[in-house]
Design a protein around this motif. Structure first.
Motif, mmCIF file in Angstrom:
data_model
loop_
_atom_site.group_PDB
_atom_site.id
_atom_site.type_symbol
_atom_site.label_atom_id
_atom_site.label_comp_id
_atom_site.label_asym_id
_atom_site.label_seq_id
_atom_site.Cartn_x
_atom_site.Cartn_y
_atom_site.Cartn_z
ATOM 1 N N GLY A 169 0.805 -1.226 0.000
ATOM 2 C CA GLY A 169 0.000 0.000 0.000
ATOM 3 C C GLY A 169 0.832 1.266 0.000
ATOM 4 O O GLY A 169 0.294 2.383 0.053
ATOM 5 N N PHE A 170 2.166 1.093 -0.069
ATOM 6 C CA PHE A 170 3.089 2.230 -0.168
ATOM 7 C C PHE A 170 4.059 1.955 -1.319
ATOM 8 O O PHE A 170 4.170 2.732 -2.248
ATOM 9 C CB PHE A 170 3.824 2.410 1.162
ATOM 10 C CG PHE A 170 4.818 3.543 1.182
ATOM 11 C CD1 PHE A 170 4.425 4.850 0.945
ATOM 12 C CD2 PHE A 170 6.160 3.307 1.462
ATOM 13 C CE1 PHE A 170 5.353 5.896 0.968
ATOM 14 C CE2 PHE A 170 7.087 4.344 1.491
ATOM 15 C CZ PHE A 170 6.675 5.639 1.240
ATOM 16 N N GLU A 171 4.706 0.791 -1.226
ATOM 17 C CA GLU A 171 5.603 0.382 -2.324
ATOM 18 C C GLU A 171 4.937 -0.648 -3.239
ATOM 19 O O GLU A 171 5.558 -1.139 -4.182
ATOM 20 C CB GLU A 171 6.900 -0.183 -1.737
ATOM 21 C CG GLU A 171 7.714 0.891 -1.018
ATOM 22 C CD GLU A 171 8.753 0.303 -0.089
ATOM 23 O OE1 GLU A 171 9.944 0.469 -0.370
ATOM 24 O OE2 GLU A 171 8.376 -0.321 0.915
ATOM 25 N N THR A 172 3.716 -1.039 -2.905
ATOM 26 C CA THR A 172 2.913 -1.885 -3.800
ATOM 27 C C THR A 172 1.554 -1.206 -3.976
ATOM 28 O O THR A 172 1.197 -0.297 -3.229
ATOM 29 C CB THR A 172 2.672 -3.301 -3.224
ATOM 30 O OG1 THR A 172 1.662 -3.208 -2.217
ATOM 31 C CG2 THR A 172 3.946 -3.901 -2.636
ATOM 32 N N ASN A 173 0.802 -1.714 -4.925
ATOM 33 C CA ASN A 173 -0.526 -1.145 -5.187
ATOM 34 C C ASN A 173 -1.598 -1.928 -4.402
ATOM 35 O O ASN A 173 -1.267 -2.829 -3.654
ATOM 36 C CB ASN A 173 -0.810 -1.206 -6.696
ATOM 37 C CG ASN A 173 -1.575 0.025 -7.168
ATOM 38 O OD1 ASN A 173 -2.450 0.524 -6.456
ATOM 39 N ND2 ASN A 173 -1.250 0.514 -8.342
ATOM 40 N N PHE A 174 -2.854 -1.551 -4.593
ATOM 41 C CA PHE A 174 -4.025 -2.269 -4.061
ATOM 42 C C PHE A 174 -4.038 -2.300 -2.532
ATOM 43 O O PHE A 174 -4.247 -3.349 -1.910
ATOM 44 C CB PHE A 174 -4.076 -3.707 -4.639
ATOM 45 C CG PHE A 174 -3.799 -3.763 -6.124
ATOM 46 C CD1 PHE A 174 -4.558 -3.012 -7.017
ATOM 47 C CD2 PHE A 174 -2.756 -4.525 -6.634
ATOM 48 C CE1 PHE A 174 -4.293 -3.036 -8.391
ATOM 49 C CE2 PHE A 174 -2.476 -4.555 -7.998
ATOM 50 C CZ PHE A 174 -3.244 -3.815 -8.873
ATOM 51 N N GLY A 175 -3.784 -1.126 -1.931
ATOM 52 C CA GLY A 175 -3.681 -1.008 -0.475
ATOM 53 C C GLY A 175 -5.026 -1.010 0.240
ATOM 54 O O GLY A 175 -6.085 -1.263 -0.356
ATOM 55 N N GLY A 176 -4.977 -0.692 1.531
ATOM 56 C CA GLY A 176 -6.109 -0.903 2.429
ATOM 57 C C GLY A 176 -7.129 0.220 2.510
ATOM 58 O O GLY A 176 -8.200 0.024 3.084
ATOM 59 N N LEU A 177 -6.814 1.405 1.978
ATOM 60 C CA LEU A 177 -7.803 2.495 2.029
ATOM 61 C C LEU A 177 -8.752 2.328 0.840
ATOM 62 O O LEU A 177 -8.728 3.085 -0.135
ATOM 63 C CB LEU A 177 -7.101 3.855 2.022
ATOM 64 C CG LEU A 177 -6.408 4.186 3.360
ATOM 65 C CD1 LEU A 177 -5.387 5.305 3.197
ATOM 66 C CD2 LEU A 177 -7.439 4.553 4.442
ATOM 67 N N ALA A 178 -9.578 1.303 0.917
ATOM 68 C CA ALA A 178 -10.423 0.890 -0.197
ATOM 69 C C ALA A 178 -11.453 -0.094 0.336
ATOM 70 O O ALA A 178 -11.337 -0.566 1.467
ATOM 71 C CB ALA A 178 -9.556 0.203 -1.252
ATOM 72 N N THR A 179 -12.439 -0.441 -0.486
ATOM 73 C CA THR A 179 -13.435 -1.416 -0.019
ATOM 74 C C THR A 179 -12.966 -2.856 -0.242
ATOM 75 O O THR A 179 -13.483 -3.787 0.373
ATOM 76 C CB THR A 179 -14.792 -1.188 -0.713
ATOM 77 O OG1 THR A 179 -14.575 -1.163 -2.125
ATOM 78 C CG2 THR A 179 -15.416 0.125 -0.264
ATOM 79 N N ILE A 180 -12.010 -3.056 -1.152
ATOM 80 C CA ILE A 180 -11.386 -4.377 -1.331
ATOM 81 C C ILE A 180 -9.880 -4.155 -1.399
ATOM 82 O O ILE A 180 -9.418 -3.151 -1.946
ATOM 83 C CB ILE A 180 -11.869 -5.070 -2.634
ATOM 84 C CG1 ILE A 180 -13.387 -5.333 -2.571
ATOM 85 C CG2 ILE A 180 -11.126 -6.388 -2.860
ATOM 86 C CD1 ILE A 180 -13.951 -6.050 -3.799
ATOM 87 N N ALA A 181 -9.125 -5.089 -0.827
ATOM 88 C CA ALA A 181 -7.663 -4.992 -0.921
ATOM 89 C C ALA A 181 -7.100 -6.323 -1.396
ATOM 90 O O ALA A 181 -7.692 -7.388 -1.165
ATOM 91 C CB ALA A 181 -7.067 -4.637 0.441
ATOM 92 N N LEU A 182 -5.965 -6.233 -2.070
ATOM 93 C CA LEU A 182 -5.236 -7.434 -2.481
ATOM 94 C C LEU A 182 -3.993 -7.535 -1.605
ATOM 95 O O LEU A 182 -3.196 -6.592 -1.547
ATOM 96 C CB LEU A 182 -4.820 -7.315 -3.955
ATOM 97 C CG LEU A 182 -4.010 -8.486 -4.499
ATOM 98 C CD1 LEU A 182 -4.910 -9.691 -4.772
ATOM 99 C CD2 LEU A 182 -3.284 -8.099 -5.791
ATOM 100 N N VAL A 183 -3.852 -8.683 -0.923
ATOM 101 C CA VAL A 183 -2.671 -8.886 -0.068
ATOM 102 C C VAL A 183 -2.074 -10.254 -0.367
ATOM 103 O O VAL A 183 -2.733 -11.111 -0.955
ATOM 104 C CB VAL A 183 -3.030 -8.826 1.442
ATOM 105 C CG1 VAL A 183 -3.543 -7.466 1.842
ATOM 106 C CG2 VAL A 183 -4.041 -9.910 1.816
#
Ligand SMILES: NC(=O)c1ccc[n+]([C@@H]2O[C@H](COP(=O)([O-])OP(=O)(O)OC[C@H]3O[C@@H](n4cnc5c(N)ncnc54)[C@H](OP(=O)(O)O)[C@@H]3O)[C@@H](O)[C@H]2O)c1
Length: 445
Positions: A169-183
């Motif tokens: 969520g800083f050095e990768t995309n699809f972070g947590g300030l969202a309704t869905i996240a990819l981890v």
């Protein structure tokens, strides 16, 4: 997303029900845009306004890869890294995404003209990718923000040393300030049952960081009786460092900038507090020259509070402004642990005080998998508590980031993503009741 929210809130949906839920191909997310990285050129850092650079918009759902999970995010939190991303300092985070994108076809997904930010979440697993066995759809989770590949041996002892170590969520995309996240699925940890979604989401990044920096053998390796100087003791990191010092039998010497913050430190149990505004320390005479007399004045204040003792461990993160003083006030053989440079990263200190007194400077950055798990376990056991002071809606995430940018906040600032209101998600009311005062310590101040 309404049907997903209903399934979560019903509390009755089983794993299979979640696995069968249809996931939309778009979701709402807080982003910054690559074509806007120059928008604040010529403007002073303080005047760069995250409300202008952070957008809340629909973005495409990324494809789920092996070892990954898609999580319905009920709540997230603001970290300083989102402030850095949103003011494009010290560098634009799109450079990180481009570099990551070059690694493999899978990581290429991250290199987009927008960056979904955010390094904390609490929510529910929606889907897992091939090879994931530990986590199932429907499980309530939090996620730590360490993203590693672990293909090289370097990180096999301490996962922070992986050459492909990144902060999600800083050095990768699809972070947590969202309704869905990819981890990556190995970022997932159990959600503490006695906390609401927004409380559970808020310790994440800073709690794990403070744990490594102060407690772990990779950081300060704190022991009973240590005097620990904690800068920003009621801030994101400091609010946890103070709790760790107190829990571990150390004596925190808490530095804060106003009486409200001093009261919070006191309410956590700290007794030795320095109000840096009241004392008006001026460690720098001008932009280029430090004033050792001010280091001495600071050291004298510490001795006055401790009954003549010096500091065993300094919990450093303000950086340039305070680092010379931090090195000076550390006792012979003591340790300065540093994880950041909020006020500037070109540090200056008098090396004579360091080498003649055998002091050590230890760098620390986030936490490895194991340290993250241990830090979350302490939250789940009610031994360390969230420091949530205020919660914003996802639409107001720019304002939330501005509060942190301007140091107008206390502890952690939460963000509701899918959760329609605060106070939801508690599964163990009995345990919550035992810790309610501690959980609410930072609230509304
Ligand atoms: N490496 C990592 O893994 C890692 C992880 C988390 C955070 N960080 C970094 O650590 C820094 C702090 O993060 P945070 O979440 O704790 O931020 P935060 O919530 O803003 O708290 C930092 C506190 O430090 C104090 N402070 C700020 N500037 C100062 C200065 N010039 N002199 C003395 N004290 C100062 C302030 O407290 P008072 O005003 O009360 O003194 C402030 O509340 C940020 O730069 C962040 O990016 C690094």
């Amino acid at each position: 997303m309404q049907h997903i929210l209903e399934a979560i809130q019903s509390g009755a949906a089983a794993g299979d029900d979640f696995a069968n839920l249809e996931i939309p191909d778009h979701y709402r997310a807080a982003t910054v845009h690559k074509d806007e990285v120059d928008m604040f050129e010529g403007i002073a850092s303080r005047d760069k306004d995250p409300r202008k650079s952070i957008h809340v918009e629909d973005v495409a759902l990324p494809e789920l890869g092996p070892g990954e999970a898609l999580v319905a995010v009920m709540a997230s939190a603001i970290n300083y890294n989102t402030v850095w991303t949103s003011i494009f300092e010290p560098v634009s985070t799109f450079g990180f995404l481009e570099r990551y994108g070059k690694l493999s076809p899978l990581t290429k997904r991250h290199d987009l003209p927008y960056h979904v930010v955010g390094s904390d979440l609490a929510g529910v697993v929606l889907r897992t990718g091939p090879g994931v066995t530990k986590w199932k759809p429907g499980t309530e989770v939090v996620a730590h923000c360490l993203s590693v590949e672990l293909e090289e041996p370097d990180g096999h002892d301490d996962t922070m040393l992986d050459p492909q170590q990144r902060i999600w969520g800083f050095e990768t995309n699809f972070g947590g300030l969202a309704t869905i996240a990819l981890v990556k699925a190995n970022q997932l940890m159990p959600k503490p049952a006695h906390l609401t979604w927004e409380e559970a989401a808020s310790p994440g990044l800073v709690n794990c960081t403070a744990y490594r920096q102060l407690v772990s053998k990779n950081g300060g390796d704190m022991k009973q009786g240590d005097n620990v100087l904690i800068w920003g003791a009621s801030g994101g990191l400091g609010g946890f460092a103070t709790q760790y010092a107190l829990n571990g039998g150390a004596t925190p010497v808490c530095v804060v900038s106003n009486e409200e913050k001093a009261a919070i430190a006191r309410s956590m149990g700290a007794e030795l507090i320095i109000n840096r505004s009241e004392e008006d320390y001026r460690f720098w005479k001008d932009e280029h020259t430090q004033d050792p007399k001010e280091w001495k004045r600071f050291g004298a204040k510490i001795r006055e509070l401790t009954g003549g003792e010096d500091i065993d461990i300094v919990f450093e993160h303000p950086g340039r402004e305070t680092f010379g003083a931090s090195v000076y006030v550390t006792r012979k053989g003591g340790t300065i642990t540093t994880c950041a440079s909020t006020s500037g990263y070109m540090h200056e200190y008098d090396n004579r005080y360091l080498w003649m007194n055998l002091k050590r400077i230890i760098s620390s950055h986030f936490a490895n998998y194991r340290e993250s798990w241990e830090a979350n376990r302490l939250i789940a056991k009610g031994k360390i508590h969230p420091t949530l002071s205020r919660t914003y809606s996802l639409d107001d995430v720019g304002q939330a980031a501005l509060d942190v940018h301007h140091n107008a906040h206390q502890g952690k600032v939460g963000v509701l993503c899918l959760a329609p209101e605060e106070g939801l998600g508690v599964r163990d009311e009995e345990m919550r009741a035992q810790h309610l005062d501690a959980i609410n310590r930072f609230r509304g101040v």
